[in-house]
Design an enzyme around this catalytic site. Structure first.
Site, PDB file in Angstrom:
ATOM      1  N   LYS A 158      -3.841   3.034  -7.687  1.00 50.12           N
ATOM      2  CA  LYS A 158      -3.938   4.273  -8.436  1.00 50.12           C
ATOM      3  C   LYS A 158      -2.769   4.403  -9.407  1.00 50.12           C
ATOM      4  CE  LYS A 158      -5.595   6.618  -4.267  1.00 50.12           C
ATOM      5  NZ  LYS A 158      -5.268   7.685  -3.291  1.00 50.12           N
ATOM      6  N   GLY A 159      -1.685   3.718  -9.107  1.00 47.62           N
ATOM      7  CA  GLY A 159      -0.402   3.969  -9.775  1.00 47.62           C
ATOM      8  C   GLY A 159      -0.399   3.795 -11.275  1.00 47.62           C
ATOM      9  N   ASP A 169       6.430  -5.757  -7.751  1.00 49.28           N
ATOM     10  CA  ASP A 169       7.437  -5.757  -6.686  1.00 49.28           C
ATOM     11  C   ASP A 169       7.461  -7.162  -6.057  1.00 49.28           C
ATOM     12  OD1 ASP A 169       9.218  -4.127  -4.972  1.00 49.28           O
ATOM     13  OD2 ASP A 169       7.683  -4.388  -3.452  1.00 49.28           O
ATOM     14  N   LYS A 206      10.632  -5.464 -10.389  1.00 51.80           N
ATOM     15  CA  LYS A 206      11.809  -5.615  -9.510  1.00 51.80           C
ATOM     16  C   LYS A 206      11.942  -7.095  -9.179  1.00 51.80           C
ATOM     17  CE  LYS A 206      11.066  -1.368  -6.815  1.00 51.80           C
ATOM     18  NZ  LYS A 206      10.630  -0.922  -5.481  1.00 51.80           N
ATOM     19  N   ASP A 208       4.074   6.512  -6.157  1.00 46.87           N
ATOM     20  CA  ASP A 208       4.021   7.486  -5.070  1.00 46.87           C
ATOM     21  C   ASP A 208       4.881   7.068  -3.884  1.00 46.87           C
ATOM     22  OD1 ASP A 208       2.224   5.311  -4.257  1.00 46.87           O
ATOM     23  OD2 ASP A 208       1.755   6.616  -2.575  1.00 46.87           O
ATOM     24  N   ARG A 236       3.157  11.370  -7.690  1.00 45.39           N
ATOM     25  CA  ARG A 236       2.566  10.605  -8.789  1.00 45.39           C
ATOM     26  C   ARG A 236       2.586  11.362 -10.108  1.00 45.39           C
ATOM     27  NH1 ARG A 236      -0.038   5.993  -6.711  1.00 45.39           N
ATOM     28  NH2 ARG A 236      -1.113   6.272  -4.733  1.00 45.39           N
TER      29      ARG A 236
HETATM   30  P1  IMP Z   1       3.546  -5.924  -4.953  1.00 47.47           P
HETATM   31  O1  IMP Z   1       2.262  -6.559  -4.501  1.00 47.47           O
HETATM   32  O2  IMP Z   1       4.583  -5.972  -3.857  1.00 47.47           O
HETATM   33  O3  IMP Z   1       4.066  -6.475  -6.256  1.00 47.47           O
HETATM   34  O4  IMP Z   1       3.244  -4.402  -5.064  1.00 47.47           O
HETATM   35  C1  IMP Z   1       2.964  -3.794  -6.222  1.00 47.47           C
HETATM   36  C2  IMP Z   1       2.558  -2.362  -5.960  1.00 47.47           C
HETATM   37  O5  IMP Z   1       3.348  -1.753  -4.931  1.00 47.47           O
HETATM   38  C3  IMP Z   1       2.813  -1.553  -7.189  1.00 47.47           C
HETATM   39  O6  IMP Z   1       1.748  -1.647  -8.104  1.00 47.47           O
HETATM   40  C4  IMP Z   1       2.994  -0.180  -6.610  1.00 47.47           C
HETATM   41  O7  IMP Z   1       1.750   0.429  -6.428  1.00 47.47           O
HETATM   42  C5  IMP Z   1       3.673  -0.430  -5.269  1.00 47.47           C
HETATM   43  N1  IMP Z   1       5.140  -0.291  -5.403  1.00 47.47           N
HETATM   44  C6  IMP Z   1       6.046  -1.259  -5.563  1.00 47.47           C
HETATM   45  N2  IMP Z   1       7.291  -0.766  -5.689  1.00 47.47           N
HETATM   46  C7  IMP Z   1       7.167   0.581  -5.625  1.00 47.47           C
HETATM   47  C8  IMP Z   1       8.111   1.681  -5.734  1.00 47.47           C
HETATM   48  O8  IMP Z   1       9.328   1.533  -5.928  1.00 47.47           O
HETATM   49  N3  IMP Z   1       7.574   2.931  -5.624  1.00 47.47           N
HETATM   50  C9  IMP Z   1       6.238   3.151  -5.425  1.00 47.47           C
HETATM   51  N4  IMP Z   1       5.330   2.166  -5.347  1.00 47.47           N
HETATM   52  C10 IMP Z   1       5.796   0.884  -5.442  1.00 47.47           C
HETATM   53 MG    MG Z   2       0.226  -0.518  -8.557  1.00 52.63          MG
END
Ligand code: IMP
Ligand code: MG
Length: 181
Positions: free
Chosen positions: A47-48, A107, A135, A163, A169
């Protein structure tokens, strides 16, 4: 319950400036790639990325088609579970299309690497990623981000689509969530 404190990391004006730069680069890069009448096939991660997509896409001066996918690697906690599930799949086919994935933050990279594998299997004409935030210190799998707003440290962020337990959000700015007592 301890009160969570928010420290502004990117103001609404700073976010808008990043979006303006990203949109200019995307418009420039794709204007000669797309054939007359062809649309950029945008896949927004729910959703982000909805807030980011709404602002960015209105600054992109190209025909676009918008689709959504929901891939989840997070529960309600601030740490990735490492398990990625497709909860809502795309409704359009990316076969032969110029596809741009929009995500608000990369992330671990697990979500996008799963999504890239699925979409690449459908043989798009091209497949690129645009993310507002990244990140890099948290990466578990390498992901090439073709269009990036800015890198961030390993802090948990909320607002502008991000979120914590589905809250925050709709904040206009992106803030660091400090839940220490
Ligand atoms: P990844 O698969 O670990 O790269 O996760 C990515 C998703 O995790 C992002 O699209 C966000 O929805 C969520 N996410 C990662 N870091 C944060 C944060 O600092 N705050 C909130 N949601 C996060
Ligand atoms: Mg996301």
């Amino acid at each position: 319950m301890p009160m969570s404190k928010l420290h502004v990391f990117l103001s609404a004006a700073e976010i808008e400036a990043l979006n303006t730069q990203l949109a200019a680069r995307i418009t420039h890069d794709y204007q000669d790639v797309l054939k007359p009448g062809e649309a950029l096939h945008v896949i927004v991660t729910l959703k982000g990325a909805v807030f980011f997509a709404a602002d960015l896409l209105r600054k992109i001066d190209l025909p676009v088609l918008v689709d959504f996918v929901r891939v989840s690697s997070y529960g309600n906690a601030t740490q990735s579970s490492g398990v990625v599930k497709v909860i809502h799949d795309v409704e359009t086919t990316p076969i032969g299309k110029h596809v741009l994935i929009l995500d608000e933050i990369v992330d671990s990279g697990l979500t996008l690497s799963v999504l890239l594998d699925r979409l690449n299997a459908l043989q798009p004409a091209s497949l690129k990623i645009c993310a507002l935030l990244s990140k890099p210190s948290r990466r578990q799998t390498p992901v090439e981000i073709h269009y990036l707003g800015t890198e961030v440290e390993d802090k948990f962020l909320v607002g502008y689509g991000l979120d914590h337990g589905e809250r925050y959000r709709n904040l206009k700015e992106i803030s660091v969530l400090d839940s220490s007592p």
